[in-house]
Design a protein around this motif. Structure first.
Motif, PDB file in Angstrom:
ATOM      1  N   GLY A   1      -1.859  -1.874   9.842  1.00 36.46           N
ATOM      2  CA  GLY A   1      -3.241  -2.088  10.275  1.00 36.46           C
ATOM      3  C   GLY A   1      -3.635  -3.559  10.283  1.00 36.46           C
ATOM      4  N   GLU A   2      -4.886  -3.798  10.712  1.00 33.81           N
ATOM      5  CA  GLU A   2      -5.428  -5.156  10.685  1.00 33.81           C
ATOM      6  C   GLU A   2      -5.830  -5.486   9.243  1.00 33.81           C
ATOM      7  OE1 GLU A   2      -5.521  -7.219  13.269  1.00 33.81           O
ATOM      8  OE2 GLU A   2      -4.497  -5.578  14.327  1.00 33.81           O
ATOM      9  N   ILE A   3      -5.791  -6.771   8.900  1.00 33.96           N
ATOM     10  CA  ILE A   3      -6.261  -7.173   7.568  1.00 33.96           C
ATOM     11  C   ILE A   3      -7.760  -6.885   7.479  1.00 33.96           C
ATOM     12  CG2 ILE A   3      -6.656  -9.132   6.022  1.00 33.96           C
ATOM     13  CD1 ILE A   3      -4.133 -10.387   7.148  1.00 33.96           C
ATOM     14  N   SER A   4      -8.142  -6.165   6.422  1.00 28.26           N
ATOM     15  CA  SER A   4      -9.551  -5.806   6.307  1.00 28.26           C
ATOM     16  C   SER A   4      -9.924  -5.567   4.853  1.00 28.26           C
ATOM     17  CB  SER A   4      -9.790  -4.531   7.130  1.00 28.26           C
ATOM     18  OG  SER A   4     -10.742  -3.718   6.508  1.00 28.26           O
ATOM     19  N   PRO A   5     -11.151  -5.993   4.484  1.00 31.77           N
ATOM     20  CA  PRO A   5     -11.592  -5.724   3.105  1.00 31.77           C
ATOM     21  C   PRO A   5     -11.679  -4.230   2.839  1.00 31.77           C
ATOM     22  CG  PRO A   5     -13.282  -6.929   4.363  1.00 31.77           C
ATOM     23  CD  PRO A   5     -12.140  -6.704   5.288  1.00 31.77           C
ATOM     24  N   GLN A   6     -11.739  -3.428   3.892  1.00 34.33           N
ATOM     25  CA  GLN A   6     -11.816  -1.977   3.688  1.00 34.33           C
ATOM     26  C   GLN A   6     -10.505  -1.411   3.142  1.00 34.33           C
ATOM     27  OE1 GLN A   6     -14.555  -0.490   3.390  1.00 34.33           O
ATOM     28  NE2 GLN A   6     -15.376  -2.481   4.040  1.00 34.33           N
ATOM     29  N   VAL A   7      -9.404  -2.126   3.410  1.00 37.13           N
ATOM     30  CA  VAL A   7      -8.110  -1.731   2.840  1.00 37.13           C
ATOM     31  C   VAL A   7      -7.566  -2.987   2.149  1.00 37.13           C
ATOM     32  CG1 VAL A   7      -5.829  -0.757   3.309  1.00 37.13           C
ATOM     33  CG2 VAL A   7      -7.756  -0.125   4.761  1.00 37.13           C
ATOM     34  N   PRO A   8      -8.008  -3.239   0.911  1.00 46.75           N
ATOM     35  CA  PRO A   8      -7.682  -4.519   0.271  1.00 46.75           C
ATOM     36  C   PRO A   8      -6.192  -4.842   0.243  1.00 46.75           C
ATOM     37  CG  PRO A   8      -9.319  -3.337  -0.991  1.00 46.75           C
ATOM     38  CD  PRO A   8      -8.872  -2.396   0.072  1.00 46.75           C
ATOM     39  N   ALA A   9      -5.333  -3.812   0.187  1.00 51.83           N
ATOM     40  CA  ALA A   9      -3.892  -4.103   0.154  1.00 51.83           C
ATOM     41  C   ALA A   9      -3.426  -4.815   1.420  1.00 51.83           C
ATOM     42  CB  ALA A   9      -3.106  -2.810  -0.057  1.00 51.83           C
ATOM     43  N   THR A  10      -4.198  -4.729   2.510  1.00 50.19           N
ATOM     44  CA  THR A  10      -3.772  -5.417   3.746  1.00 50.19           C
ATOM     45  C   THR A  10      -3.749  -6.936   3.563  1.00 50.19           C
ATOM     46  OG1 THR A  10      -6.047  -5.380   4.583  1.00 50.19           O
ATOM     47  CG2 THR A  10      -4.564  -3.641   5.373  1.00 50.19           C
ATOM     48  N   TYR A  11      -4.476  -7.438   2.548  1.00 49.16           N
ATOM     49  CA  TYR A  11      -4.414  -8.884   2.290  1.00 49.16           C
ATOM     50  C   TYR A  11      -2.983  -9.316   1.999  1.00 49.16           C
ATOM     51  CZ  TYR A  11      -9.559  -8.869   1.725  1.00 49.16           C
ATOM     52  OH  TYR A  11     -10.910  -8.751   1.907  1.00 49.16           O
ATOM     53  N   LEU A  12      -2.169  -8.385   1.546  1.00 49.49           N
ATOM     54  CA  LEU A  12      -0.778  -8.734   1.223  1.00 49.49           C
ATOM     55  C   LEU A  12       0.006  -9.127   2.476  1.00 49.49           C
ATOM     56  CD1 LEU A  12      -0.024  -5.923  -1.398  1.00 49.49           C
ATOM     57  CD2 LEU A  12      -0.504  -8.335  -1.860  1.00 49.49           C
ATOM     58  N   GLN A  13      -0.521  -8.800   3.650  1.00 54.82           N
ATOM     59  CA  GLN A  13       0.155  -9.210   4.887  1.00 54.82           C
ATOM     60  C   GLN A  13       0.295 -10.727   4.957  1.00 54.82           C
ATOM     61  OE1 GLN A  13      -1.775  -7.546   8.358  1.00 54.82           O
ATOM     62  NE2 GLN A  13      -1.598  -5.443   7.604  1.00 54.82           N
ATOM     63  N   GLU A  14      -0.592 -11.425   4.259  1.00 55.27           N
ATOM     64  CA  GLU A  14      -0.561 -12.888   4.312  1.00 55.27           C
ATOM     65  C   GLU A  14       0.389 -13.491   3.289  1.00 55.27           C
ATOM     66  OE1 GLU A  14      -4.607 -14.495   4.932  1.00 55.27           O
ATOM     67  OE2 GLU A  14      -3.741 -13.941   6.887  1.00 55.27           O
ATOM     68  N   HIS A  15       0.889 -12.675   2.391  1.00 51.72           N
ATOM     69  CA  HIS A  15       1.744 -13.207   1.334  1.00 51.72           C
ATOM     70  C   HIS A  15       3.148 -13.472   1.878  1.00 51.72           C
ATOM     71  CE1 HIS A  15       3.807 -13.598  -2.527  1.00 51.72           C
ATOM     72  NE2 HIS A  15       2.606 -13.876  -3.032  1.00 51.72           N
ATOM     73  N   LYS A  16       3.730 -14.556   1.429  1.00 48.12           N
ATOM     74  CA  LYS A  16       5.010 -14.980   2.008  1.00 48.12           C
ATOM     75  C   LYS A  16       6.225 -14.301   1.368  1.00 48.12           C
ATOM     76  CE  LYS A  16       3.763 -18.090   5.055  1.00 48.12           C
ATOM     77  NZ  LYS A  16       2.500 -17.362   5.306  1.00 48.12           N
ATOM     78  N   ASN A  17       6.031 -13.673   0.242  1.00 46.45           N
ATOM     79  CA  ASN A  17       7.188 -13.127  -0.465  1.00 46.45           C
ATOM     80  C   ASN A  17       6.853 -11.775  -1.098  1.00 46.45           C
ATOM     81  OD1 ASN A  17       9.647 -12.839  -1.672  1.00 46.45           O
ATOM     82  ND2 ASN A  17       9.408 -14.553  -3.095  1.00 46.45           N
ATOM     83  N   CYS A  18       6.500 -10.857  -0.222  1.00 48.09           N
ATOM     84  CA  CYS A  18       6.037  -9.554  -0.709  1.00 48.09           C
ATOM     85  C   CYS A  18       6.880  -8.437  -0.086  1.00 48.09           C
ATOM     86  CB  CYS A  18       4.577  -9.397  -0.300  1.00 48.09           C
ATOM     87  SG  CYS A  18       3.927  -7.753  -0.582  1.00 48.09           S
ATOM     88  N   THR A  19       7.325  -7.507  -0.906  1.00 51.42           N
ATOM     89  CA  THR A  19       8.092  -6.361  -0.402  1.00 51.42           C
ATOM     90  C   THR A  19       7.437  -5.067  -0.870  1.00 51.42           C
ATOM     91  OG1 THR A  19      10.183  -7.568  -0.414  1.00 51.42           O
ATOM     92  CG2 THR A  19      10.335  -5.173  -0.495  1.00 51.42           C
ATOM     93  N   PHE A  20       7.326  -4.130   0.032  1.00 50.24           N
ATOM     94  CA  PHE A  20       6.912  -2.784  -0.362  1.00 50.24           C
ATOM     95  C   PHE A  20       8.182  -1.970  -0.556  1.00 50.24           C
ATOM     96  CE2 PHE A  20       2.309  -2.134   1.339  1.00 50.24           C
ATOM     97  CZ  PHE A  20       1.920  -3.321   0.738  1.00 50.24           C
ATOM     98  N   VAL A  21       8.303  -1.353  -1.717  1.00 49.99           N
ATOM     99  CA  VAL A  21       9.461  -0.505  -1.981  1.00 49.99           C
ATOM    100  C   VAL A  21       8.966   0.944  -1.966  1.00 49.99           C
ATOM    101  CG1 VAL A  21      11.260   0.056  -3.644  1.00 49.99           C
ATOM    102  CG2 VAL A  21      10.576  -2.312  -3.315  1.00 49.99           C
ATOM    103  N   LEU A  22       9.488   1.716  -1.036  1.00 46.62           N
ATOM    104  CA  LEU A  22       8.943   3.057  -0.780  1.00 46.62           C
ATOM    105  C   LEU A  22      10.016   4.118  -0.895  1.00 46.62           C
ATOM    106  CD1 LEU A  22       7.119   2.052   2.538  1.00 46.62           C
ATOM    107  CD2 LEU A  22       6.151   2.013   0.232  1.00 46.62           C
ATOM    108  N   ASP A  23       9.579   5.362  -1.095  1.00 49.18           N
ATOM    109  CA  ASP A  23      10.523   6.462  -0.905  1.00 49.18           C
ATOM    110  C   ASP A  23      10.273   7.054   0.488  1.00 49.18           C
ATOM    111  OD1 ASP A  23       8.244   7.997  -1.181  1.00 49.18           O
ATOM    112  OD2 ASP A  23       8.884   9.062  -2.963  1.00 49.18           O
ATOM    113  N   THR A  24      11.139   7.954   0.892  1.00 51.38           N
ATOM    114  CA  THR A  24      11.078   8.458   2.265  1.00 51.38           C
ATOM    115  C   THR A  24       9.707   9.042   2.580  1.00 51.38           C
ATOM    116  OG1 THR A  24      13.337   9.108   1.848  1.00 51.38           O
ATOM    117  CG2 THR A  24      12.406   9.819   3.916  1.00 51.38           C
ATOM    118  N   ALA A  25       9.139   9.797   1.630  1.00 54.54           N
ATOM    119  CA  ALA A  25       7.852  10.450   1.909  1.00 54.54           C
ATOM    120  C   ALA A  25       6.749   9.412   2.104  1.00 54.54           C
ATOM    121  CB  ALA A  25       7.498  11.401   0.771  1.00 54.54           C
ATOM    122  N   ALA A  26       6.717   8.378   1.275  1.00 55.42           N
ATOM    123  CA  ALA A  26       5.660   7.371   1.389  1.00 55.42           C
ATOM    124  C   ALA A  26       5.796   6.563   2.677  1.00 55.42           C
ATOM    125  CB  ALA A  26       5.681   6.447   0.181  1.00 55.42           C
TER     126      ALA A  26
END
Ligand code: F6R
Length: 643
Positions: A245-270
Motif C-alpha cells: 500500500g501507500e505510506i499512510s498514518p492509517q497503517v503506521p507499519a507502512t512507514y517502514l517502507q522508507e527504512h533502508k534495512n528492513c525485512t519482513f519475515v513471514l510464514d506462507t499464510a501471512a
C-alpha cells in the motif's frame, strides 16, 4: 520494467541494506518461510550473529524487543543458543517497545512478566541492561518518563536491531493508526481492534487496559536494522497493505517502507495475500500447475462476474493469463475446471457404496467406514462439520468423536457457579461448596483453582454429550482426550509433549479409522487448533507403518474462523435446509459457548451464525461459478501423507 526480487528463502540476513529493489507491488523486502518455527530460528541466528560480532569488537549490542505471540519462538531459540551453544548476553542492552498502562510488573499480562518468562530469566543479561517501559508511572510523570526512555536509547548509541510484530491495525509497537512519522516514546490510547485481539489473554475485553506506553515511529525507524515477524492468516491482510500500500498514518507499519534495512519475515499464510502469491500471473510468467490454474480461473470468474463455462479467450488474455491459452483454448480449460469442481461435490462423505468412485472425493469401499472426527475444542465438530457428521452417521458409518482438549477455560465463572449451585441444591457437598467459595472470591481474570477447572471441563463434557446424542451417536463413541498441553488454566498453553502424542496414538490405534477428520484451522486466534493439528499429524506420522494406515485418509475442515479457498476444496458436502437447522440445534447444545463467549476474536457473531453464513457463502460461491445451487455446503481438503 522493474524486476521481481525473489528473496532468498533461507538466508534473511544479507539481502537488504539498500540492495532490495522495489517491485511494481512490493515496497518492503520480505522473506517467506514454510513455517514460523524455521523462520524464527533464522531470525534468532541473525540476532545471535550480531551479538557475537559486537562481542568480538568489544561493544554493546543494543536490541529493541517486542512481545506478543510473534517473537516467542525467536526467544525460545535464543535461550536454546545460550544454554547449548554458549551465546552470552553480557554485552546486550535491551529496550522493549511497549507496556500497558497502568500495569504492575507482577501481573502475568504485563510485558515485563512476558519478557522475563520468555527470555531474561533464562539468559545471562545483567538486569541493569534491561529496559522495559514502566507501566506504573503516574500520569504526571509520563512525559518526563517517556523523554528519559528515548534519551537512554540515544545514550547507548541507538538501536542496532529492532524486532517487531505487527497488529491487525497496522501498529508496530503500540503506534496505532494516526501515529506520526516523527513520533517518539509516548502514551497512546489503544485501538479497539488491538484490545479485542488482546482480550483472550486478559480473559475478556473489559480487563484490557485502554492505554500503553510505546516507543514512537521515529524511535523504531532509527534502528540500524529492523526485522518484522508476521505469522498466520490473520495477519495476511495487514501485511499486504503494509508491503504494497501507500505510506499512510492509517497503517503506521507502512512507514517502514522508507527504512533502508528492513525485512519482513513471514510464514506462507501471512504472505498469502501478497499479489505475487495471491495472483502471481499478474506479476510474472508462471508455471501453470493444475492447482495454480484452478486458483486463477476461480479468481478470473470473481473479477469478471462470470461462471466458469462463460469465460472467453479475451477474459484470459485481458487478465494476465494469456500464456495459459498456449496449450489449450478457453473452452477446454473451462470444461476441465468445471469438471474438477463438480467432482468435489458429494452427499456421500464416507463414499457412495456400489458407485463408480473414479471421480468421487471418497472411496466406495469399504461400505461401512470407521471414522474419527477430531475436535480441538468440545464443539468444533458440530460447528465446522455438523452437516457432514450427520450424513456419516445416517449413512451407517461407525463414527467416533474425539475431543482433544477439555475447553475448560472458555466457561465463564457465572456459568460454573450456576452449575455448582444446582449441585448443592440436589445434594449439598463439600466440593460444591468449595467451588462456590472459590468462584465468589475470584476475579474473572485470575486463574481458576483445579476443582473449578474440573467443573468447567465437566460442563463442556455434558454439553458435548447432548450434541453427540442429538446427532445419533452412542456415548461409547464419544472420547474426551483432555490433552495435557492445554491444561494450564490460562490462555498460554504448554508445548506438545510425549503424553499428548501417546494419547492421540492410542485412540487412533484403538479405532483404526478409514477416515479421520481434523481441524486444519491455522487462523485460530490463540493457536489451540494449530497445536491440535500438530498432534494429529505427529501421531499419524508415528503410526505410518501400521497396516490400517494404508487405508486411512485424513480430511481437514477449516475451523470456525475461515473457510478453504474454493480452488483448494477437495470435498464439498451440500446440506439441505433441514440439515442446516439440525446443525444449528447441535451447536445450541453447547450453551456455555453462546451469548458472548470469551474467545470470540473480533467477530461478534455467535458460532452458529458464523457457521451458517460460512456454509451459505461456500454454496453461493459454487453457484456463482456455475454449479448447482445448494443452500449450504461444508468443505474439506485432503491431507496427503508421505508414506
Ligand atoms: C508488542 C507490540 C505489538 C505486537 C503486535 C502483534 O510488544 O508492540 O506491536 O507486536 O500487536 O502481536 P502478536 O505478535 O501477539 O500478534
Amino acid at each position: 520494467m522493474k524486476t521481481i526480487v525473489k528473496p532468498n528463502k533461507i538466508d534473511i540476513g544479507h539481502t537488504p541494506a539498500g540492495q532490495f529493489e522495489e517491485t511494481r507491488y512490493e515496497k518492503i523486502h520480505n522473506v517467506i518461510f514454510d513455517d514460523s518455527k524455521e523462520a524464527s530460528i533464522q531470525v534468532a541466528a541473525e540476532m545471535a550473529a550480531l551479538i557475537r560480532k559486537k562481542q568480538d569488537q568489544g561493544k554493546k549490542c543494543v536490541l529493541g524487543l517486542a512481545t506478543g505471540s510473534s517473537p516467542i519462538r525467536v526467544y525460545e531459540e535464543l535461550v536454546r543458543m545460550h544454554k547449548e551453544e554458549g551465546l552470552s548476553f553480557k554485552n546486550v542492552v535491551t529496550f522493549n517497545l511497549d507496556e500497558y498502562l497502568p500495569m504492575e510488573r507482577s501481573n502475568i499480562q504485563s510485558y515485563y512478566y512476558f519478557m522475563h518468562e520468555h527470555l531474561f530469566d533464562h539468559v545471562d543479561i545483567p538486569a541493569a541492561q534491561v529496559h522495559i517501559p514502566d507501566g506504573t508511572v503516574s500520569q504526571e510523570e509520563t512525559v518526563d518518563y517517556c523523554l528519559s526512555y528515548e534519551k537512554k536509547i540515544k545514550e547507548h548509541g541507538g538501536l542496532d536491531f529492532q524486532l517487531l510484530g505487527i497488529g491487525r491495525t497496522g501498529h508496530i509497537g503500540f503506534n496505532e493508526p494516526g501515529s506520526h512519522i516523527n513520533s517518539g516514546t509516548r502514551v497512546i490510547t489503544l485501538d479497539h481492534i488491538t484490545r479485542v485481539d488482546a482480550a483472550p489473554a486478559f480473559l475478556g475485553i473489559d480487563n484490557v487496559p485502554r492505554k500503553a506506553i510505546t516507543m514512537g515511529i521515529a524511535t523504531v525507524s532509527k534502528a540500524k536494522r529492523i526485522v518484522l515477524l508476521g505469522w498466520g492468516q490473520n495477519k495476511a491482510e495487514i501485511i499486504k497493505k503494509t508491503i504494497e500500500g501507500e505510506i499512510s498514518p492509517q497503517v503506521p507499519a507502512t512507514y517502514l517502507q522508507e527504512h533502508k534495512n528492513c525485512t519482513f519475515v513471514l510464514d506462507t499464510a501471512a504472505g498469502s495475500e501478497l499479489t505475487r502469491n495471491k495472483t502471481p500471473w499478474l506479476v510474472e510468467s508462471c508455471e501453470w500447475t493444475e492447482e495454480l490454474t484452478a486458483k486463477a480461473i476461480v479468481w478470473l470468474c470473481s473479477i469478471t462476474g462470470k461462471t466458469i463455462l462463460s469465460l472467453t479467450d479475451k477474459d484470459y488474455n485481458d487478465n494476465g493469463m494469456a500464456d495459459l491459452l498456449v496449450l489449450e483454448d478457453s473452452y477446454d480449460l473451462n470444461i476441465k475446471m468445471f469438471n474438477r469442481l463438480q467432482h468435489t461435490i458429494t452427499g456421500w462423505p464416507g463414499g457412495k457404496p456400489n458407485a463408480d468412485d473414479t471421480h468421487r472425493p471418497e472411496r466406495a469401499q469399504p461400505k461401512k467406514k470407521r471414522v474419527i472426527i477430531f475436535s480441538p475444542h468440545p464443539d468444533d465438530d458440530v460447528i465446522s462439520m455438523g452437516g457432514t457428521f450427520d450424513r456419516l452417521v445416517e449413512q451407517g458409518h461407525e463414527v467416533h468423536v474425539a475431543y482433544q482438549t477439555s475447553g475448560n477455560i472458555a466457561v465463564s465463572d457465572m456459568d460454573a457457579r450456576k452449575h455448582a449451585e444446582i449441585a448443592m441444591e440436589l445434594q449439598p457437598s463439600e466440593t460444591a461448596q468449595k467451588i462456590i467459595n472459590d468462584l465468589s472470591s475470584k476475579q474473572e481474570s485470575h486463574v481458576d483453582s483445579p476443582r473449578v477447572r474440573k467443573l468447567k471441563g465437566s460442563i463442556r463434557r455434558s454439553e458435548s454429550y447432548a450434541a453427540t446424542r442429538y446427532m445419533g451417536l452412542n456415548d461409547s463413541n464419544v472420547h474426551f482426550l483432555d490433552l495435557p498441553f492445554y491444561e494450564t488454566g490460562t490462555i498460554k498453553k504448554k508445548n506438545l509433549s510425549e503424553d499428548d502424542i501417546m494419547i492421540m496414538m492410542d485412540i487412533i490405534l484403538q479405532i483404526k479409522p478409514h477416515q479421520i477428520y481434523a481441524a486444519g484451522d491455522l487462523a485460530d486466534p490463540h493457536g489451540t487448533h494449530k497445536v491440535c493439528l500438530d498432534a494429529v499429524l505427529e501421531a499419524l506420522e508415528r503410526l505410518g507403518k501400521e497396516d490400517f494406515m494404508k487405508e486411512c485418509w485424513l480430511w481437514l475442515y477449516r475451523g470456525a474462523w475461515h473457510e478453504w479457498e474454493i480452488n483448494e476444496i477437495e470435498m464439498a458436502v451440500p446440506m439441505s435446509p433441514s440439515q442446516v437447522l439440525k446443525k444449528r440445534h447441535a451447536i445450541f447444545c453447547h450453551q456455555s459457548q453462546k451469548d458472548g463467549v470469551m474467545f470470540q476474536g473480533d467477530d461478534a457473531r455467535e458460532f452458529w451464525m458464523r457457521a451458517e453464513e460460512r456454509n451459505r457463502d461456500t454454496a453461493n460461491k459454487y453457484k456463482a461459478l456455475g454449479m448447482a445451487s445448494y443452500s449450504a455446503m461444508e468443505a474439506f481438503v485432503r491431507h496427503k501423507f508421505d508414506h
